[in-house]
Design a protein around this motif. Structure first.
Motif, short mmCIF file in Angstrom:
data_model
loop_
_atom_site.label_atom_id
_atom_site.label_comp_id
_atom_site.label_asym_id
_atom_site.label_seq_id
_atom_site.Cartn_x
_atom_site.Cartn_y
_atom_site.Cartn_z
N SER A 204 -12.14 10.86 33.52
CA SER A 204 -11.74 10.60 32.14
C SER A 204 -12.65 9.53 31.56
CB SER A 204 -10.29 10.14 32.15
OG SER A 204 -9.65 10.45 30.96
N GLU A 277 -9.59 21.07 28.85
CA GLU A 277 -8.31 20.36 28.92
C GLU A 277 -8.37 18.95 28.32
OE1 GLU A 277 -6.81 22.32 33.13
OE2 GLU A 277 -7.58 20.29 33.17
N ARG A 316 -3.12 -0.21 29.44
CA ARG A 316 -4.52 0.10 29.79
C ARG A 316 -5.40 -1.14 29.99
NH1 ARG A 316 -7.78 2.56 27.16
NH2 ARG A 316 -8.65 3.78 28.84
N TYR A 320 -6.73 -1.18 33.79
CA TYR A 320 -8.13 -0.77 33.99
C TYR A 320 -9.12 -1.79 33.44
CZ TYR A 320 -5.55 3.69 33.81
OH TYR A 320 -4.63 4.69 33.97
N TYR A 377 -2.50 7.80 26.54
CA TYR A 377 -2.22 6.98 27.73
C TYR A 377 -1.71 5.58 27.37
CZ TYR A 377 -5.03 10.75 29.65
OH TYR A 377 -5.51 11.98 29.97
N1 LLP Z 1 -7.17 17.71 33.09
C1 LLP Z 1 -6.84 17.09 34.24
C2 LLP Z 1 -6.72 17.87 35.45
C3 LLP Z 1 -6.63 15.70 34.25
O1 LLP Z 1 -6.32 15.09 35.39
C4 LLP Z 1 -6.76 14.96 33.05
C5 LLP Z 1 -6.53 13.51 33.02
C6 LLP Z 1 -7.09 15.65 31.87
C7 LLP Z 1 -7.30 17.03 31.93
C8 LLP Z 1 -7.25 14.96 30.53
O2 LLP Z 1 -8.31 14.07 30.55
P1 LLP Z 1 -8.77 13.32 29.20
O3 LLP Z 1 -9.39 14.36 28.30
O4 LLP Z 1 -7.58 12.73 28.59
O5 LLP Z 1 -9.74 12.31 29.66
N2 LLP Z 1 -4.51 6.81 32.31
C9 LLP Z 1 -5.96 6.84 32.23
C10 LLP Z 1 -6.48 8.25 32.15
C11 LLP Z 1 -6.01 9.15 33.28
C12 LLP Z 1 -6.52 10.55 33.15
C13 LLP Z 1 -5.86 11.45 34.13
N3 LLP Z 1 -6.26 12.84 34.06
C14 LLP Z 1 -6.39 5.99 31.05
O6 LLP Z 1 -5.54 5.39 30.39
O7 LLP Z 1 -7.58 5.86 30.76
#
Ligand code: LLP
Length: 421
Positions: A204, A277, A316, A320, A377
């Motif tokens: 991410s 996704e 966050r 992080y 998030y």
């Molecule tokens: N697909 C899968 C299999 C995932 O594990 C994730 C996020 C996404 C899609 C969506 O990713 P995005 O487009 O949102 O980057 N809590 C953390 C982020 C954790 C992401 C987990 N997986 C933060 O606050 O930065």
């Protein structure tokens, strides 16, 4: 064309609604304030980018699970990516088409897989035991499940270790050397499983689209191998992960168009349907977290702005070390001194900060202060630590009206957990 702007007299607004005005109308501070039109624009950016490709946008519900936001994304044509039985239930309530939903995760429970089988959503295979459970779920539900294999492409997404997922040491996905074992296992369950695609998710906050290209090259090689085994694979799912501009410092970041264009030819060359996704890039920049300043203090060397929001509502930065841009809502008094502040909450932890070393005008008590890019998030990771109850959410609707889209949790809600015990 972004939802937040500052008028010439220095007032921050969202789609023309002053944040000050929202603060006056809201049931309390802190609260989350979204722009519905910005969600639409972000989705349209993906739709535009995907033109000419057979594709599914699966919104990653974990980023923000507000029911109104889900319904809106669904109405725009989005699918959903789900990681728990409850996310699946919520997606079904929001009316998502199961054929545009993917149930994913490394620890999916049998009971949730049964729900997924009954609903007819796609399911990702993550491990040997997961495959066993998926077969069992298909039998219990009496339905054949369309499955994707989650492959670990082992590319470095160049992000914080906590949000990197597609590298070799990750807990997600199959062990690639065992691919043949998984293919044989799927073949031996023709009544339960239909292999329709391959999935990967790199991580991410990714800000270089080459990484997606590298992964897609590896993935189509796997797909060629799998097809050579006689499977009619239709889908390449390249996961989510596109980053956004948290710094507001004039950087030019890749857009959905940049991302899709790096993989477009590859996808077309194999006659594949593309699943993507996104979570963060659809919702993060559509929202700010609105707080009120409780007071300002100094310990001699450090200055603090103490606000009513905290790590409980927005974790966050604490978790992080993430940077989220912070601004005052209204113009400061003329004599306000500009200093370097840590912006902190009232929670009893030194990890309770929303921003460190921020140059800001000294705000008066009661001033509004926003943490930007809080749509992804933030609320979905909120807790009730220190019994700070989860905040209400509002959005500015298409007609410019301020609408509550989730009630704030209350002390009475908490006491209900003890009713009748
Ligand atoms: N697909 C899968 C299999 C995932 O594990 C994730 C996020 C996404 C899609 C969506 O990713 P995005 O487009 O949102 O980057 N809590 C953390 C982020 C954790 C992401 C987990 N997986 C933060 O606050 O930065």
């Amino acid at each position: 064309n972004h939802c937040f702007s500052r008028s010439s007299d220095g007032h921050l607004s969202v789609e023309g609604v002053r944040v000050e005005e929202a603060m006056a109308k809201a049931e309390r501070t802190p609260f989350y304030l979204y722009s519905k039109p910005q969600i639409t624009r972000n989705f349209e950016a993906y739709r535009e980018a995907l033109r000419g490709l057979d594709s599914v946008v699966g919104y990653a519900v974990k980023a923000n699970n507000n029911l109104r936001i889900l319904e809106h994304l669904r109405s725009l044509g989005s699918g959903a990516v789900l990681v728990s039985g409850n996310e699946l239930r919520l997606a079904l309530r929001a009316g998502f088409d199961p054929k545009r939903c993917i149930f994913n995760g490394n620890g999916k429970l049998l009971e949730d897989l049964i729900l997924a089988a009954k609903a007819g959503v796609f399911v990702n295979i993550d491990s040997e035991f997961d495959l066993e459970n998926i077969v069992t779920a298909a039998r219990v539900a009496g339905k054949k499940i369309s499955v994707l294999l989650r492959i670990n492409p082992d590319v470095d997404p160049q992000v914080h270790a906590y949000v990197a997922t597609g590298n070799k040491n990750s807990k997600f996905g199959i062990r690639n050397e065992k691919l043949q074992w998984f293919l044989d296992a799927v073949k031996s369950h023709p009544n339960e499983l239909k292999l329709v695609g391959a999935h990967c998710h790199l991580g991410s906050t990714i800000t270089k689209v080459d990484i997606f290209r590298d992964a897609a090259v590896l993935m189509v090689n796997y797909i060629d191998k799998i097809r050579a085994e006689g499977f009619e694979l239709e889908y390449l799912n390249i996961g989510g992960g596109l980053g956004i501009d948290y710094y507001h410092a004039g950087a030019v970041l890749p857009t959905p168009m940049d991302l899709i264009n790096t993989v477009r030819e590859l996808v077309l060359s194999r006659n594949l349907k593309l699943i993507i996704e996104p979570g963060r890039s659809l919702v993060a920049n559509t929202c700010c977290f609105v707080n009120r300043v409780t007071g300002v203090k100094t310990n001699g060397t450090k200055n603090f702005i103490v606000i009513d929001g905290s790590m409980a509502e927005l974790i966050r930065p604490s978790l992080y070390g993430a940077y989220q841009h912070i601004e005052l809502v209204s113009p400061p008094p003329h004599d306000a001194e500009i200093s370097t502040f840590d912006v902190v909450g009232p929670v009893c932890e030194s990890a309770d900060f929303l921003g460190k070393d921020r140059e800001l005008p000294t705000p008066p008590k009661g001033a509004g202060l926003v943490v930007h890019d809080a749509g992804a998030y933030c609320m979905s990771m909120a807790s009730t630590y220190n019994l700070k109850m989860r905040p209400p959410e509002y959005w500015v609707d298409d007609d410019g009206s301020l609408v509550k889209i989730r009630h704030g949790e209350t002390f009475d809600d908490y006491m209900k957990f003890f009713d009748g015990l």
